[in-house]
Design an enzyme around this catalytic site. Structure first.
Site, PDB file in Angstrom:
ATOM      1  N   SER A   1       5.528  88.908 -53.241  1.00 50.28           N
ATOM      2  CA  SER A   1       6.006  89.774 -54.317  1.00 50.28           C
ATOM      3  C   SER A   1       7.029  88.610 -55.522  1.00 50.28           C
ATOM      4  CB  SER A   1       6.462  90.729 -53.607  1.00 50.28           C
ATOM      5  OG  SER A   1       7.078  91.200 -54.713  1.00 50.28           O
TER       6      SER A   1
ATOM      7  N   LYS B   1       1.606 103.314 -52.850  1.00 50.74           N
ATOM      8  CA  LYS B   1       2.236 104.216 -53.807  1.00 50.74           C
ATOM      9  C   LYS B   1       1.519 105.360 -53.991  1.00 50.74           C
ATOM     10  CE  LYS B   1       2.187  99.436 -56.731  1.00 50.74           C
ATOM     11  NZ  LYS B   1       1.400  99.395 -58.026  1.00 50.74           N
TER      12      LYS B   1
ATOM     13  N   ASP C   1       4.079 101.696 -64.191  1.00 47.65           N
ATOM     14  CA  ASP C   1       3.404 100.697 -64.107  1.00 47.65           C
ATOM     15  C   ASP C   1       2.747 100.658 -66.141  1.00 47.65           C
ATOM     16  OD1 ASP C   1       3.505  99.216 -61.936  1.00 47.65           O
ATOM     17  OD2 ASP C   1       2.164 100.810 -60.945  1.00 47.65           O
TER      18      ASP C   1
ATOM     19  N   GLY D   1     -12.527 100.123 -65.859  1.00 46.98           N
ATOM     20  CA  GLY D   1     -12.175 100.544 -64.406  1.00 46.98           C
ATOM     21  C   GLY D   1     -11.693 102.308 -64.771  1.00 46.98           C
TER      22      GLY D   1
ATOM     23  N   ASN E   1     -16.716 101.882 -66.657  1.00 45.66           N
ATOM     24  CA  ASN E   1     -16.638 101.281 -65.075  1.00 45.66           C
ATOM     25  C   ASN E   1     -17.587 101.398 -64.140  1.00 45.66           C
ATOM     26  OD1 ASN E   1     -14.735 101.147 -62.730  1.00 45.66           O
ATOM     27  ND2 ASN E   1     -14.542 103.132 -61.986  1.00 45.66           N
TER      28      ASN E   1
ATOM     29  N   LEU F   1     -19.470 105.180 -62.426  1.00 48.23           N
ATOM     30  CA  LEU F   1     -19.495 105.672 -64.050  1.00 48.23           C
ATOM     31  C   LEU F   1     -18.769 107.174 -63.185  1.00 48.23           C
ATOM     32  CD1 LEU F   1     -20.003 106.004 -66.796  1.00 48.23           C
ATOM     33  CD2 LEU F   1     -22.130 107.243 -66.650  1.00 48.23           C
TER      34      LEU F   1
END
Ligand code: ATR
Length: 275
Positions: free
Chosen positions: A15, A66, A103, A128, A152, A155
Site C-alpha cells: 500500500s 471493503k 473511490d 467492467g 463486461n 454480460l
C-alpha cells in the site's frame, strides 16, 4: 494526544497510502501518524474494535475488506450505501464509526483535473461491472456525466448494474468494440493489465477514434497495454494515479477538514512507480 490513522487490508505491505498520508501530514504541519496494519478476514471484527479502543481517529479499508467491514460500522454515508463498499472510516469523538467510499468521487475529481468540463458532454463507455465500475459510474452520473454504457466479459453483471443506474445501457464486448468510435470517454475498470499478471486487453481498441479520452484505473504499471494502444491511436490517456491520490485526498479531508495538495503527490507517486 497525537492523532493516528491507519489502512487495513490483506495483503497490506504494497500500500502506498501510508507514505501519501504521512507526506500530507508533514506538508500541512499536522501532528499525526498513519500506519499500515495487516488484517486477515477472520480477525476483521477484532481489528475494527481494536482500532476504535486504541484511539484511532480514522482508517482506510482495502482489499478484501471493503464490503465485509460494513456490519462492524455504525453508520454509512450515501456513497458507501450506493456501492455497498467502504474505503474510508471516520471514528467520531464518541466512538461512532462512519463509513464512506471516496473511490468514485476520487475518479471524478481526477477526471475534472485532466479533462475540465469538456468531458461532461461525452458519451461514456465503462469497461467492467465490478465494484470499481459501480463506484465510478454512480459518481460520474451524479456529477452530470453520461449517458453511460457498460460492457463486461460477464454480460449479466453489466445488465444488473445498468438496471440500478438511470440513463445507462449495456453493450456486449463485441458491440462495444464495433461502436468504440462513438464514445468520447472510455473508462477501463477491470483488472486486465494489472501488475503484468493479467496480460492482454479487456477489448480490442482498433476502432477507437483520435481525441477520445481514455482512463484506466490501474496505476501499476503506469501504462497498461490498453492505455498504450489508446495513446498510439491519438487518444488522451490518464492512468489510475490521479484516482488513487484523489480518493486519498477525500479521506484526508473527511478526517482533518483540510484539503491536501494533490498535484505534487501525483508527481511523487508517478516517480516512485517508475514514471
Ligand atoms: P473491482 O472491485 O476492482 O471492480 P471486481 O468487483 O472483482 O473488482 O470486478 C472485476 C472486474 O474485472 C469485473 O468486471 C470482471 O469481469 P467479470 O464480471 O466478467 O468477472 C473484470 N475482469 C477480471 N478479469 C478479467 C479478464 N481476464 N477479462 C475480462 N474482464 C475481467
Amino acid at each position: 494526544m497525537k492523532k493516528w490513522y491507519a489502512v487495513i487490508g490483506d495483503p497490506i505491505k504494497q500500500s502506498m497510502s501510508p507514505s501519501m498520508h504521512e507526506a500530507w501530514f508533514d506538508e500541512e504541519s499536522i501532528d499525526a501518524a498513519y500506519i499500515p496494519i495487516h488484517v486477515t478476514e477472520d480477525r476483521l471484527r477484532e481489528a475494527v474494535e481494536g482500532l476504535k479502543n486504541l484511539g484511532c481517529s480514522g482508517f482506510n479499508v482495502t482489499v478484501p475488506h471493503k464490503s465485509a467491514i460494513i456490519p462492524f460500522l455504525n453508520q454509512l454515508d450515501s456513497s458507501a450505501r450506493q456501492m455497498n463498499a467502504v474505503n474510508t472510516v471516520h471514528v467520531l469523538e464518541d466512538g461512532t464509526l462512519v463509513g464512506s467510499n471516496t473511490d468514485g468521487k476520487g475518479f471524478v475529481r481526477s477526471l475534472e483535473v485532466a479533462c475540465g468540463e469538456q468531458c461532461k458532454d461525452k458519451k461514456v463507455l465503462v469497461i467492467g461491472a465490478g465494484g470499481a465500475a459501480r463506484g465510478i459510474a454512480f459518481a460520474l452520473h451524479s456529477a452530470g456525466y453520461g449517458p453511460i454504457f457498460f460492457t463486461n466479459r460477464t454480460l449479466e453483471k453489466a445488465v444488473q448494474l445498468a438496471t440500478e443506474l438511470s440513463d445507462s445501457a449495456v453493450l456486449s464486448v463485441a458491440e462495444a468494440e464495433l461502436s468504440l468510435a462513438e464514445f468520447g470517454l472510455i473508462v477501463q475498470t477491470t483488472s486486465v493489465g494489472m501488475n503484468f499478471s493479467q496480460q492482454g486487453m479487456p477489448l480490442n481498441p482498433e476502432n477507437m477514434s483520435e481525441g477520445t479520452v481514455v482512463a484506466d484505473i490501474i496505476y501499476n504499471p503506469l501504462e497498461t497495454a490498453f492505455l498504450a494502444e489508446a495513446r498510439k491511436r491519438g487518444a488522451s490517456t490518464m492512468n489510475g494515479v490521479g484516482m488513487f491520490v484523489h480518493q486519498g485526498a477525500l479521506a484526508f479531508e473527511t478526517w482533518t477538514e483540510v484539503r491536501p495538495e494533490t498535484g505534487f503527490m501525483i508527481d511523487k507517486i508517478t516517480t516512485t512507480l517508475g514514471g
